[in-house]
Write an enzyme that holds these catalytic residues in place. Sequence first.
Site: not given
Length: 646
Positions: A393-394, A422
């Site tokens: 995701e990052e 998140d």
Amino acid sequence: MIKVAIATFLAILTSYFLPFSPLPKPTYHSLFLSTSLTQNSSIAHHLFTLTRRPHIAGSEANSDAAAYVLSTLTSSNFHSRIVSYQAALTYPASRTLTLTPPPPDPPFTFELRQEIYPGDPYADVADEVVPTFHAYAKSGSVSGPVVYVNYGREDDYKTLDEMGVDVSGAVVLARYGQIYRGDIAKNAGSKGAIGALVYTDRKDYGGGGDDGGEWFPDGKWMPPSGVQVGTVYSGIGDPTTPGWPSTEGCERLNNEEVEESGEVPLIPSLPISAADGERILRTIGGQVAKEDWQGSKDGPIYRVGPGPGIVNLSYFGKQFIATIKNIIGVIEGAEEPDRFVILGNHRDAWTFGAVDPNSGTAALLEVAQRFSKLQKRGWKPRRTIILCNWDAEEYGLIGSTEWAEENREMLASRAVAYLNVDSAVCGPGFHASATPQLDELLKRATQQVLDPDNSSQTIYESWFGSSNSEEDTQSTTRCMTTIYGCKNLVIQDSIDMLQKYAKDLEVEISGKDINLTPLLKSIEELEIAATKIKHQIKAIKENEGWRSVWQKDHLKVREVNDRLMMAERAFTDRDGLSGRSWYKHLVYGPSKHNEYGSKSFPAIDDAIIKAKSLNSRESWQSVQHEIWRVARVIKQASQVLHGGLT
Ligand SMILES: *[C@@H]1O[C@H](CO)[C@@H](O)[C@H](O)[C@H]1NC(C)=O
Ligand SMILES: *[C@@H]1O[C@H](CO)[C@@H](O)[C@H](O)[C@H]1NC(C)=O
Ligand SMILES: *[C@@H]1O[C@H](CO)[C@@H](O)[C@H](O)[C@H]1NC(C)=O
């Protein structure tokens, strides 16, 4: 605060369920939220396990974390699996940063290391943290005088322009914070800068503001050597597979094609610490920066340059294809197994810590375990629940995007709602955002859960009580989807918002030869369609009670639900936003000049910004074109709500 997040998460989720024998819904509801289902220690255990080592996407540690998530879901009797993709990631291969101050001071080479504080219990695995870098930054070596550009926003460059300061051929020093770091690098490149350094100013992140405060581990603030790592990619998903899944052996763009896409900055950049940023600032002369460009009171006076300080910045990234692993767990729905409610959070993390995303993963596992216990007592969800733990995701929402791309048509026709966590813990207070159709759901959920920080009020009360203004509250809760049970007033909320946006727009384009009528007319039509379906829902509820209707006539309820579900989708458009085609929603979307900010009518907004800067006939014509496009999708939404063909 983790309990708040979980309880709220649970409450949101349970709102989706209809009763299923043998126990009535309220019993499952309260069981679900009760402490009797869990030991307090289980979530702490998940969090401890997940935070023990840093686990960046593509690393062995993240693969171990994936195995932990998978085994927890499997032992909760979820049908669970790993769904892998082959994604193009980058790690730093080499970084050097040298500052040459004006003579007689000698050049200084920065260490680019974050300090380990004495007694850090994680010191043994600190060297597993990847050196500070910007994912997908351009590789290269540059040398130039430094210009201080404040937050590196469009407006900041206007200010510099007014001061007569040019950044071409310079390396910019920007502080992180107001806009997305990828936009900082992109803006710098488009102004002619040859490199970008992004530091975290002590005033914003280091306790150097008016309130003061101490650094970690004594306080909450970032220590002077702390660095904000992140991606500078502006797209979503694997940059080498835009729009299609990164499966083994799939088609891929090469590096030149990725650069042509405009989603990666074309100049090298590096994130640096507050201390290093300040050291560079001390070598910048020239005009004194404006008051609101200054830093902490006890720090140096910031000047804009260029130079005389010169930096040599060298960054080389290693790009490679990594196996990334999403974990997908499924509880099949009892009544509508082909309708999906999806809960997701990501697993990969740049470094240590509970906040982003490990508290979210811990919450997801807690939810799974509670479901499992409910299932043992006979509960079944009405719709299929899919728990997703995303990877990479990052780097740019890669794991979730690749999965959505691979399952596009199934999700487009069957997913009812998506809920994301998140960071489940992050300072005091509760924060959530949603599309307007989910407002009511979020409100009801938070009304059911007591605030663990103050048990004399609900989370809803503390949330609203802490908000600065009604406006703020509205924009926090505003923005989706489609659950029959809580729908009646919600569409009206969406319409109110559309009307408000349209009014704002009127102001923006006043004096220009732009016709807003198609948009206003489409909103009026939507209001009529919404009133009609509202009455249909009310009639079902009042006349017979919708549960009995459900039992008698599944198809009827489902037909209404489908119309509500499709209404939100109707706001999307295959071509998406112009120049940012992966954003399909024409009513809400991130701002083009700051991916962190959200915009209503983003396509129109983009076009207006462009038209204001070019002020040509064509550019204003494209504003009109975008207004037509938005009007057309709103018209589609009305048609879906009506449920008939023309
Ligand atoms: C869990 O924690 C809550 C709040 O701290 C407490 O009230 C409750 O008694 C605890 N439950 C167990 C089983 O320890
Ligand atoms: C910085 O780079 C320039 C140009 O390549 C070079 O002449 C200079 O010696 C370098 N300075 C340092 C301190 O490495
Ligand atoms: C707790 O909630 C009550 C009721 O809303 C409120 O009066 C009180 O000030 C709150 N206490 C704190 C410490 O916020």
